[in-house]
Design an enzyme around this catalytic site. Structure first.
Site, PDB file in Angstrom:
ATOM      1  N   ARG A   1       0.871  -1.178   0.000  1.00 54.14           N
ATOM      2  CA  ARG A   1       0.000   0.000   0.000  1.00 54.14           C
ATOM      3  C   ARG A   1       0.905   1.224   0.000  1.00 54.14           C
ATOM      4  NH1 ARG A   1      -2.471   4.350   0.489  1.00 54.14           N
ATOM      5  NH2 ARG A   1      -4.587   4.564   1.330  1.00 54.14           N
TER       6      ARG A   1
ATOM      7  N   ARG B   1      -1.135  -5.497   4.242  1.00 55.71           N
ATOM      8  CA  ARG B   1      -0.326  -4.956   3.155  1.00 55.71           C
ATOM      9  C   ARG B   1       0.832  -4.178   3.773  1.00 55.71           C
ATOM     10  NH1 ARG B   1      -5.052  -1.574   0.278  1.00 55.71           N
ATOM     11  NH2 ARG B   1      -5.031  -0.770   2.416  1.00 55.71           N
TER      12      ARG B   1
ATOM     13  N   GLU C   1     -11.234   5.375  -4.739  1.00 57.15           N
ATOM     14  CA  GLU C   1     -11.641   4.007  -4.440  1.00 57.15           C
ATOM     15  C   GLU C   1     -12.218   3.311  -5.673  1.00 57.15           C
ATOM     16  OE1 GLU C   1     -11.308   1.994  -2.086  1.00 57.15           O
ATOM     17  OE2 GLU C   1     -10.681   3.213  -0.373  1.00 57.15           O
TER      18      GLU C   1
END
Length: 230
Positions: free
Chosen positions: A100, A152, A108
């Protein structure tokens, strides 16, 4: 005088051994709970013991990946781009790492195939395409700080020495991540890059009333108000 409970004594010794191993793992900067858990399994420690619980707590609360020596660094090839701020890196050790991008938040993407109502934002596809055009199939370097709640690794990516994270904001395809009063904003310079992108009306700033992703998740995904910004 009561007799000595040898079983209890052996149990205490076992707990001490586990905790000493835990201390060694933490000292070495182990930042992945699954990695630590696998180590305990390989060495015959029982699941649910005190050491396991302490490992879980430490890996959750500590700034994992950022040891006393600082963030961890790795190199590899980007093999997949999930959206405008998430990639999968195939490291030089042939390990796939989901990353990330730190300090930024991209529009999004739609998640309606997984959860009803989680529609995507305008410019989500363009953000993903821009990031793909930069890094997919390319060798990059990553400076990683910690895992997020989705496991992540939170990282800054570098392509030919230049920050990919900053490039996404400069091009107008991501926000400086100011969610929770800037808690996730490690690189303060991206806020200035965002202001510049807004002035130039590039990328998502060419649309009408862009909505920051953290507000979109609250207003649209939780509240059902999904006004378009295009």
């Amino acid at each position: 005088m009561r007799g000595v409970n040898h079983a209890s004594g052996r149990g205490s010794e076992r707990h001490n051994e586990e905790l000493m191993t835990l201390a060694e793992l933490v000292t070495q900067g182990s930042s992945n709970f699954r990695e630590a858990s696998a180590w305990f399994s390989r060495n015959g420690f029982r699941k649910g013991t005190c050491a396991w619980m302490v490992v879980g707590l430490l890996m959750t609360l500590a700034p994992a990946g950022a040891t006393a020596a600082g963030p961890t660094e790795t190199k590899g090839k980007v093999v997949y781009v999930d959206d405008g701020d998430t990639v999968v890196l195939l490291s030089s050790e042939r390990v796939q790492i989901k990353m990330r991008l730190s300090s930024i938040d991209a529009p999004e993407s739609s998640h309606t195939t997984k959860e009803e109502g989680r529609v995507g934002q305008p410019f989500a596809d363009k953000s993903k395409q821009y990031l793909s055009s930069m890094v997919k199939g390319r060798d990059v370097a990553a400076k990683c700080f910690e895992p997020d709640r989705y496991e992540r690794q939170v990282c800054e990516l570098f392509l030919n020495g230049e920050s990919v994270n900053r490039a996404m904001v400069r091009a107008g395809f991501a926000w400086a991540n100011k969610a929770n009063h800037g808690r996730y904003l490690r690189d303060r310079s991206v806020a200035e890059l965002q202001e510049d992108a807004e002035r130039r009306k590039v990328g998502l700033w060419a649309g009408r009333n862009p909505v920051a992703p953290w507000l979109w998740r609250k207003q649209c995904w939780q509240g059902g108000v999904c006004a378009s910004a295009e």
